[in-house]
Every structure is written in structure tokens, then in C-alpha cells.
Design an enzyme around this catalytic site. Sequence first.
Site, PDB file in Angstrom:
ATOM      1  CB  VAL A  69       1.144  -5.839   8.532  1.00  0.00           C
ATOM      2  CG1 VAL A  69       2.513  -5.203   8.383  1.00  0.00           C
ATOM      3  CG2 VAL A  69       0.128  -5.123   7.674  1.00  0.00           C
ATOM      4  CE1 TYR A  70      -4.002  -5.264   7.955  1.00  0.00           C
ATOM      5  CE2 TYR A  70      -5.512  -5.909   6.219  1.00  0.00           C
ATOM      6  CZ  TYR A  70      -5.044  -4.962   7.108  1.00  0.00           C
ATOM      7  OH  TYR A  70      -5.626  -3.710   7.140  1.00  0.00           O
ATOM      8  CG  ASP A 104      -2.039   0.944   1.239  1.00  0.00           C
ATOM      9  OD1 ASP A 104      -2.280   1.567   0.194  1.00  0.00           O
ATOM     10  OD2 ASP A 104      -2.701   1.074   2.286  1.00  0.00           O
TER      11      ASP A 104
HETATM   12  P1  ADP Z   1      -1.492  -6.840   4.012  1.00  0.00           P
HETATM   13  O1  ADP Z   1      -1.789  -5.730   4.977  1.00  0.00           O
HETATM   14  O2  ADP Z   1      -2.682  -7.184   3.111  1.00  0.00           O
HETATM   15  O3  ADP Z   1      -0.887  -8.027   4.682  1.00  0.00           O
HETATM   16  P2  ADP Z   1       1.145  -5.986   3.049  1.00  0.00           P
HETATM   17  O4  ADP Z   1       1.438  -4.845   2.146  1.00  0.00           O
HETATM   18  O5  ADP Z   1       1.659  -5.914   4.446  1.00  0.00           O
HETATM   19  O6  ADP Z   1      -0.450  -6.179   2.994  1.00  0.00           O
HETATM   20  O7  ADP Z   1       1.676  -7.320   2.393  1.00  0.00           O
HETATM   21  C1  ADP Z   1       1.069  -7.958   1.308  1.00  0.00           C
HETATM   22  C2  ADP Z   1       2.142  -8.592   0.438  1.00  0.00           C
HETATM   23  O8  ADP Z   1       2.674  -7.594  -0.425  1.00  0.00           O
HETATM   24  C3  ADP Z   1       3.322  -9.170   1.210  1.00  0.00           C
HETATM   25  O9  ADP Z   1       3.601 -10.473   0.668  1.00  0.00           O
HETATM   26  C4  ADP Z   1       4.449  -8.205   0.904  1.00  0.00           C
HETATM   27  O10 ADP Z   1       5.712  -8.863   0.871  1.00  0.00           O
HETATM   28  C5  ADP Z   1       4.083  -7.751  -0.493  1.00  0.00           C
HETATM   29  N1  ADP Z   1       4.674  -6.499  -0.974  1.00  0.00           N
HETATM   30  C6  ADP Z   1       5.224  -5.479  -0.283  1.00  0.00           C
HETATM   31  N2  ADP Z   1       5.667  -4.523  -1.135  1.00  0.00           N
HETATM   32  C7  ADP Z   1       5.370  -4.953  -2.399  1.00  0.00           C
HETATM   33  C8  ADP Z   1       5.585  -4.441  -3.724  1.00  0.00           C
HETATM   34  N3  ADP Z   1       6.174  -3.261  -3.931  1.00  0.00           N
HETATM   35  N4  ADP Z   1       5.158  -5.188  -4.785  1.00  0.00           N
HETATM   36  C9  ADP Z   1       4.544  -6.371  -4.593  1.00  0.00           C
HETATM   37  N5  ADP Z   1       4.318  -6.907  -3.392  1.00  0.00           N
HETATM   38  C10 ADP Z   1       4.734  -6.213  -2.304  1.00  0.00           C
END
Ligand code: ADP
Length: 205
Positions: A158-159, A67
Site C-alpha cells: 500500500v505504500y 502487517d
Molecule cells: P507497506 O505498507 O510497507 O507497503 P504492505 O504489507 O502493504 O506494506 O506490503 C509490503 C509487501 O509485503 C508487499 O510486496 C506485499 O505483497 C507483501 N506481503 C503481503 N503479505 C505478505 C506475507 N504474508 N508474507 C510476505 N510478504 C507479504
Amino acid sequence: IAGEAKAGISSSAGRRERLGEVDCFELSSSSVLKLQKGDITSWFVDGKTDAIVNAANEKMLGGGGVDGAIHRAAGPELKTACYEVPEVQPGVRCPTGEARITRAFKLPVSRVIHTVGPIYGLVDKPDVLLRNAYINSLKLAKENNIHYIAFPAISCGVYRYPFDEASKIAISAIKEFPSDFKEVHFVLFSDDTYRAWLEAALEFM
Ligand code: ADP
């Protein structure tokens, strides 16, 4: 990662092919599932009918992980666009399992689809909510004439959704959705999620 750069699946050559760094699986005679490692903020295919999916939170005003990366790459206009999405309850623009669409501003794609996955361990039936997040993103994309779409591993940061369960839900949702997308991609940031998605695709496709 230009989605199309290494593309070119041979539909007669079986159901799976590895092209460069991209794993390809047939969804139908005209639709392909692709898995790759990478950063979703640099993904695009044609700039007009493509979209990336953001793993957002219910407020939709940015956060950490993917995000945060999407908001940084899109520029501050994305936050303004998200702010304009009406609240359905105080502080909630997108309830868990639903999806909303905005423009993509400085990103190379045309649209961002924001969806909210469940926080694992906090809700009942996280599998239903995670599946809804994928299905509602696909529905919204379809309504908006998106032909190419890329997902991150929703809820796997983080979820804290376990990768092996999340990957099965993700792949089966894509497989079951009546697809007229040209390409559905997963752009996976970590080795662990990439491996889990590859295993699920090999099992289900
Ligand atoms: P959530 O809150 O839904 O768990 P996160 O952003 O914490 O969302 O993580 C969701 C996934 O996105 C994780 O596997 C993380 O490693 C991945 N992630 C983080 N940054 C990126 C990026 N720039 N492109 C693709 N995936 C990413």
C-alpha cells in the site's frame, strides 16, 4: 518455508546457487543472502536466534498486508506488546525509517522487528528512508543476537514503492551492512517483487 530446509550453499562454487526454490548469494565467507517466494509468517530457521521483519506503520498497532498477516499469525499478544512500545510523539511508536523489536508469540520465530518504510510520493528522499528501515532493522537484530533474519518487500504494498527501485535499495543495504548474520532472507509474496529482487541480486551481488 523452513529457511534451512533446502540450504547448503557451497562457498567454493561461485557466488550464486539455486537450491530448490531458494536463490542463494554469498555475502561473506560465513554469511548468505537468500531469496524465495512465500509467506513470511511461516518462515523460521532455528526458533532461538531468528527474526522476521514487519512492514509496520508508525502507530505499530497492526494494519493490512504483511502487517495484518503477522499480527493474525502471532495472536493478540503481539498487539499488546506493540502497545507497550513507548510513543515518541502522540500516536507514533516507530517513526518512518526506524525499527522496534518485540517477542513473536505464536509465530515460529523468536522475535519480530517492526520497521516503517516510507509512503512513496508522500515524502522527500524516500530512498534514504527505505534504506534506513533496512539498516535500522539489521542494527537492532544484531544488538539482539539474531543470526537469521527475513525481510518482506518493505513499502512495496500500500505504500506503493516501485519494485525495481525498492529492490536495489534493499539488496544494496544488505550487501553494505557489516554482517555477521548467518543468513539474511527476503520472503517475497508476489511474482513481481520476487523477480525484481532476483534481478537486483544478480546485478549487485
Ligand atoms: P507497506 O505498507 O510497507 O507497503 P504492505 O504489507 O502493504 O506494506 O506490503 C509490503 C509487501 O509485503 C508487499 O510486496 C506485499 O505483497 C507483501 N506481503 C503481503 N503479505 C505478505 C506475507 N504474508 N508474507 C510476505 N510478504 C507479504
